[in-house]
Design a protein around this motif. Structure first.
Motif, mmCIF file in Angstrom:
data_model
loop_
_atom_site.group_PDB
_atom_site.id
_atom_site.type_symbol
_atom_site.label_atom_id
_atom_site.label_comp_id
_atom_site.label_asym_id
_atom_site.label_seq_id
_atom_site.Cartn_x
_atom_site.Cartn_y
_atom_site.Cartn_z
ATOM 1 N N GLU A 1 0.822 -1.205 0.000
ATOM 2 C CA GLU A 1 0.000 0.000 0.000
ATOM 3 C C GLU A 1 0.859 1.260 0.000
ATOM 4 O O GLU A 1 0.547 2.232 -0.690
ATOM 5 C CB GLU A 1 -0.886 -0.032 1.255
ATOM 6 C CG GLU A 1 -1.741 1.188 1.428
ATOM 7 C CD GLU A 1 -2.469 1.201 2.764
ATOM 8 O OE1 GLU A 1 -3.636 1.571 2.779
ATOM 9 O OE2 GLU A 1 -1.845 0.862 3.808
ATOM 10 N N TRP A 2 1.956 1.272 0.746
ATOM 11 C CA TRP A 2 2.775 2.492 0.883
ATOM 12 C C TRP A 2 3.292 2.948 -0.474
ATOM 13 O O TRP A 2 3.157 4.114 -0.843
ATOM 14 C CB TRP A 2 3.924 2.269 1.880
ATOM 15 C CG TRP A 2 4.944 1.228 1.481
ATOM 16 C CD1 TRP A 2 4.734 -0.117 1.429
ATOM 17 C CD2 TRP A 2 6.282 1.450 1.067
ATOM 18 N NE1 TRP A 2 5.881 -0.754 1.007
ATOM 19 C CE2 TRP A 2 6.853 0.185 0.793
ATOM 20 C CE3 TRP A 2 7.080 2.584 0.917
ATOM 21 C CZ2 TRP A 2 8.171 0.029 0.341
ATOM 22 C CZ3 TRP A 2 8.392 2.430 0.488
ATOM 23 C CH2 TRP A 2 8.924 1.168 0.200
ATOM 24 N N THR B 1 3.381 6.559 -4.917
ATOM 25 C CA THR B 1 3.594 6.792 -6.346
ATOM 26 C C THR B 1 2.291 7.277 -6.986
ATOM 27 O O THR B 1 2.323 8.075 -7.930
ATOM 28 C CB THR B 1 4.124 5.532 -7.066
ATOM 29 O OG1 THR B 1 3.269 4.435 -6.792
ATOM 30 C CG2 THR B 1 5.543 5.198 -6.660
ATOM 31 N N GLY B 2 1.134 6.843 -6.429
ATOM 32 C CA GLY B 2 -0.158 7.331 -6.931
ATOM 33 C C GLY B 2 -0.286 8.828 -6.713
ATOM 34 O O GLY B 2 -0.756 9.561 -7.583
ATOM 35 N N LEU C 1 4.409 -0.096 7.817
ATOM 36 C CA LEU C 1 5.626 0.728 7.864
ATOM 37 C C LEU C 1 5.295 2.081 8.499
ATOM 38 O O LEU C 1 4.206 2.627 8.281
ATOM 39 C CB LEU C 1 6.187 0.951 6.458
ATOM 40 C CG LEU C 1 6.672 -0.276 5.685
ATOM 41 C CD1 LEU C 1 7.247 0.168 4.349
ATOM 42 C CD2 LEU C 1 7.695 -1.075 6.472
ATOM 43 N N TRP C 2 6.271 2.647 9.203
ATOM 44 C CA TRP C 2 6.084 3.935 9.897
ATOM 45 C C TRP C 2 6.804 5.026 9.102
ATOM 46 O O TRP C 2 7.954 4.826 8.677
ATOM 47 C CB TRP C 2 6.688 3.816 11.299
ATOM 48 C CG TRP C 2 6.549 4.991 12.189
ATOM 49 C CD1 TRP C 2 5.522 5.238 13.065
ATOM 50 C CD2 TRP C 2 7.477 6.081 12.367
ATOM 51 N NE1 TRP C 2 5.760 6.410 13.756
ATOM 52 C CE2 TRP C 2 6.951 6.940 13.346
ATOM 53 C CE3 TRP C 2 8.695 6.418 11.779
ATOM 54 C CZ2 TRP C 2 7.593 8.100 13.757
ATOM 55 C CZ3 TRP C 2 9.341 7.576 12.183
ATOM 56 C CH2 TRP C 2 8.786 8.407 13.158
ATOM 57 N N PHE C 3 6.164 6.150 8.898
ATOM 58 C CA PHE C 3 6.781 7.209 8.072
ATOM 59 C C PHE C 3 7.004 8.531 8.795
ATOM 60 O O PHE C 3 7.621 9.437 8.230
ATOM 61 C CB PHE C 3 5.944 7.439 6.804
ATOM 62 C CG PHE C 3 5.982 6.243 5.916
ATOM 63 C CD1 PHE C 3 7.070 6.007 5.084
ATOM 64 C CD2 PHE C 3 4.982 5.288 5.963
ATOM 65 C CE1 PHE C 3 7.152 4.862 4.309
ATOM 66 C CE2 PHE C 3 5.058 4.142 5.185
ATOM 67 C CZ PHE C 3 6.148 3.931 4.367
ATOM 68 N N LEU D 1 1.519 2.837 6.860
ATOM 69 C CA LEU D 1 0.831 2.250 5.700
ATOM 70 C C LEU D 1 1.272 0.801 5.566
ATOM 71 O O LEU D 1 2.383 0.420 5.969
ATOM 72 C CB LEU D 1 1.164 3.007 4.407
ATOM 73 C CG LEU D 1 0.418 4.342 4.206
ATOM 74 C CD1 LEU D 1 1.176 5.491 4.825
ATOM 75 C CD2 LEU D 1 0.181 4.616 2.721
ATOM 76 N N GLY D 2 0.412 0.012 4.944
ATOM 77 C CA GLY D 2 0.640 -1.427 4.857
ATOM 78 C C GLY D 2 1.752 -1.786 3.874
ATOM 79 O O GLY D 2 2.001 -1.087 2.887
#
Ligand SMILES: C[S@@+](CC[C@H](N)C(=O)[O-])C[C@H]1O[C@@H](n2cnc3c(N)ncnc32)[C@H](O)[C@@H]1O
Length: 282
Positions: free
Chosen positions: A163-164, A169-170, A218-220, A269-270
């Protein structure tokens, strides 16, 4: 980029420019953030590596060194050599290592002469996806591993499981149309296809190839603003293709994604990865 005295496959010179240039410097500057981002995967990766007392570990594409250092700190008598293209990250790794039995060396793992059977385990956390010739690289790494020794590498599954990358990129793709990278090109999805990876590893002299799917958030960043700033820097090479208006729009799209995924412990995000294992036949 520093003067290069190491042996490098000329087909990896673009990766050298990227990783021993500004992109690698960004990874070095934000090493703690990248480590935090991967943190939920680290226990499963260390368990799969399962280093034994006294084992010699080669960490391929070691970056700022967290994997090599975690292994050596947790296993009595283990030692590790980390190799990477990025001098900036290697400097961070050396600074972090503080007396533990590690060495960090700039080398192109695709062709560096590691010595015959010099390691018990080859390990990697997203450091094996950038080879111009992965077949050559995995054969080189097999030669470096003793008979009966192991390969354990963490690589991303496809975009449908990540998902990330799809969302980020989307967000930019709505401003700057992006072609999906070919599945066999160096990059995040280079080793996402198990049948291709099995062929590459078996062709390089590895056996008992196995794939374990793992998923984590994941952590951003601690909040949407900080996560946006972090990812704008990570994707600077894409932002460089946009004019000022495009940059503002892409950043605003990215901030909206981050806000949608902001929770009590920050923006997550996954993601989906393979932990690929293999053995050098005895
Ligand atoms: C996505 S980063 C991962 C870094 C680190 N393993 C981590 O988990 O933070 C990929 C790393 O692979 C390294 N790399 C790419 N091609 C390489 C090569 N041919 N030989 C050695 N390292 C390479 C890059 O310099 C970069 O630091």
């Amino acid at each position: 980029m520093n003067d290069v005295t190491m042996a490098i496959d000329p087909r990896n010179s673009g990766q050298l420019r990227t990783w021993d240039g500004e992109h690698g410097a960004y990874w070095a500057e934000h090493a703690d953030t990248y480590d935090h981002s991967y943190a939920d995967y680290q226990p499963a990766l260390l368990a799969a590596i399962s280093a034994q007392p006294g084992e010699r570990v080669l960490d391929v594409g070691c970056g700022s060194g967290e994997l090599a250092i975690d292994i050596v700190r947790s296993v009595p008598g283990a030692s590790a050599v980390g190799v990477d293209l990025s001098n900036a990250q290697l400097d961070v790794a050396r600074g972090r290592a503080g007396g533990v039995a590690t060495k960090f060396v700039q080398a192109d793992a695709q062709l560096h002469d590691f010595g015959e059977a010099a390691y018990d385990v080859v390990a990697s956390r997203t450091g094996t996806m950038f080879f111009s010739d992965p077949g050559m690289a995995f054969a080189n790494l097999a030669r470096a591993t003793r008979p009966g020794g192991r390969l354990v590498m963490f690589v991303w599954r496809g975009i449908e499981d990540n998902e990330w990358l799809r969302e980020f990129t989307g967000a930019i793709g709505r401003v700057l149309p992006l072609d999906p990278p070919p599945a066999d090109a160096p990059g995040p999805f280079a080793l996402s296809d198990p049948s291709r990876v099995r062929d590459l590893l078996e062709g390089g002299g590895w056996a008992e190839v196995a794939f374990a799917a793992h998923d984590a958030q994941l952590w951003f960043g601690a909040d949407a603003d900080r996560a946006t700033t972090f990812m704008v820097g990570q994707m600077a090479w894409l932002f460089a293709k946009l004019d000022e208006g495009g940059k503002r729009q892409a950043e605003s799209n990215l901030r909206a994604v981050m806000a949608d995924h902001e929770g009590a412990d920050g923006v997550r995000l996954g993601s989906g990865a393979w932990i690929v294992t293999a053995r050098r036949p005895s």
